[in-house]
Scaffold this motif. Sequence first.
Motif, PDB file in Angstrom:
ATOM      1  N   ALA A 181      27.784  23.306  45.542  1.00 40.96           N
ATOM      2  CA  ALA A 181      28.361  23.471  46.870  1.00 40.96           C
ATOM      3  C   ALA A 181      27.258  23.409  47.919  1.00 40.96           C
ATOM      4  N   PRO A 182      27.590  23.002  49.156  1.00 37.18           N
ATOM      5  CA  PRO A 182      26.564  22.907  50.202  1.00 37.18           C
ATOM      6  C   PRO A 182      25.857  24.224  50.479  1.00 37.18           C
ATOM      7  N   THR A 183      26.470  25.337  50.132  1.00 28.08           N
ATOM      8  CA  THR A 183      25.843  26.634  50.372  1.00 28.08           C
ATOM      9  C   THR A 183      24.799  26.989  49.319  1.00 28.08           C
ATOM     10  N   THR A 184      24.665  26.181  48.279  1.00 30.63           N
ATOM     11  CA  THR A 184      23.632  26.408  47.270  1.00 30.63           C
ATOM     12  C   THR A 184      22.352  25.712  47.716  1.00 30.63           C
ATOM     13  N   THR A 227      16.401  29.828  43.991  1.00 26.43           N
ATOM     14  CA  THR A 227      17.690  29.201  44.262  1.00 26.43           C
ATOM     15  C   THR A 227      18.708  30.287  44.581  1.00 26.43           C
ATOM     16  N   THR A 228      19.628  29.964  45.485  1.00 24.57           N
ATOM     17  CA  THR A 228      20.578  30.985  45.914  1.00 24.57           C
ATOM     18  C   THR A 228      21.894  30.361  46.341  1.00 24.57           C
ATOM     19  N   ASN A 229      22.954  31.130  46.185  1.00 26.32           N
ATOM     20  CA  ASN A 229      24.243  30.753  46.763  1.00 26.32           C
ATOM     21  C   ASN A 229      24.503  31.545  48.047  1.00 26.32           C
ATOM     22  N   GLY A 230      23.466  32.235  48.508  1.00 22.91           N
ATOM     23  CA  GLY A 230      23.560  33.047  49.707  1.00 22.91           C
ATOM     24  C   GLY A 230      23.644  34.525  49.407  1.00 22.91           C
TER      25      GLY A 230
END
Length: 628
Positions: free
Chosen positions: A564-567, A612-615
């Motif tokens: 997803a763009p949020t990753t 790395t993060t999804n937020g």
Amino acid sequence: MAPDVNLDAVEVTQTVQDLNHSVPLIAGKSTVVRLYLSCDSAPGVTVRGEISVSRSPADTASVVSSLGTVFLDPSLAGNVPQCRNDVRLSLNFRLPEAHTAMGPLHIRVANVVDTATGESLTVTGTQSPTSVQFRSSPPLRVRILGLRYHSGTPPVVHAPRTLDFQGLISWLKRAYPVSRVISSTAIVDANASPPFQYGTANAQLAALRALDISEGADPRTHYYGMVGDGGFFMRGGAAGIPTAPDPGTVASGPAGPADFGWDFDGTYGDWYGAHELAHTFGRLHPGYCNQTEDDLQNYPFEQGLISDTNHGFVGFDVGDPALNIPMAALPGLRWHDVMTYCNFQWLSSYTYEGVRNRLVAEDGTAGAPTGGASPTGATAPGGSGGRPDERFPVRPVVSSPEAASPAGGAAGGAARGAAGPDAHADKYVSVVARANLTTGQGSIQFVNPVSALAAPSGQSAAGGETTAILRVIQAGGAAPREYPVKVKVDSELEPDDDRTGLVDAVVPIGPQAEAIELVIAGEPVDVFQASGPPPALRATRHTGTEEGAMGLALEFDRGLEEEAPTTTYSAQVSTDGGTTWRTIAVGMRDPVIHVDRGQFRPGDNVQVRIITTNGFTSSSAVTESFRV
């Protein structure tokens, strides 16, 4: 017969001063004593001299020799104002640092010698010592990040030059009310494609800063972004003008070699950066040379000058031999305050003392929040500010509860020790967004897990109105959490511009957060939706060095293009075995980063950490180290 000389006045100066010594002298700052001597006898005489200095009248005095000589022209006898405007018309003494320690200093003329004959001359006039007081002042802490970008066909890399960094640091040390500038520099890839605006650059800076503070960086550090003008000219600006101490206010501006007809030291990034950084210390525009009149009623001198005929202030630049910048006197009726848009820029006594007062206040808030979810964040009065010229087209590291700390090293170019996402109940995230309060629009730019070090403790020290809300949506239908936040209004707005600005907050999200909404005027205008668990870094590969930057290709266990763009991922570097980390990339999706080798010293052993993060959750790994 040897002529007599008269001592007309003594001036002790660092940046700007009058003959009453009303501008505080900063302990440890480079200091010059100027003797104004005159001789009535033609054809005049060239002299050198010595002064004696002591901490008290009872102490044994030390002797300091003049830096050079001065010709005493009989036509200038007694004309102190004219002599003050030219460094060549005074006999100058640079005080050794030991004599600029905090406390009093007493200065006497010890000897004046005719350079032609070697004869000591009789000095008439006042012989009472000149007494001054040196005061302590905190250092200026600043991290300067050059934003690297590509433009043109074929693409050409543009970044600030070494001289741009050196020039700004030197200018701050010479002109600001500090004896030390604790600085660090690096070149990082810009997240946006050129041409981008300072608001976009400031959003990236705010996100980078939040991760650094999360890792234990000194929260009193100001962040400044520098953009080389080789590909385009980015007008500079600050993310707000705080009315109370707020070192978290970031700013950015351009740099390059243009001289504007008056600045010939090879870079204009020095005074331009000093202007924008002064906004972060709460300084407003006096309102001269086609700028908004934010501080017109308080600024004490006409036309934005650093003096007037009644006050008698003269600027003084101690110079920087390393950059071939000579010592110079800066006439108060020609030079303008750095907060104007006028030519010939320096600090007036008004701005000098204003910056010093804010520095002292910030130094007392070392543990205070630099932003956050409270209705007392910083804002710019009137939403205005501007650029100086319109013509050019160490706290110990505390591990993050979001598993953002490394879990081991790596070998053979592959990353290992990737930490899985956790489910800590007291999670904090840094949220950086852009907002338009005029149109009621906005967008969330960066969301990253941070440690409790970055979290606000109580209310922010900088007051102001609440202009937005961050609403954290919880899973399972639980009631959302709402946090009133400030929109830090851009400093560069003209009267007819939309009121735009930056949201830069750290909020607790709880264990079941699934989304964050940005709410303006009661309406959600953007939403950040967390994706699944972030991918782990599996391997790295060096791709060579370009323009002083080492390329590093990243291989994840799942391609970011599939996520997803949020990753996204961030990158940090360490030169002390992982004890401290500095962020060099944030919000990245391109699996190649560039590590600026110029930020390291020869022989440094460098580690790179990829997060790395999804937020809301994160995974981290440390790559194999390399030696510079």
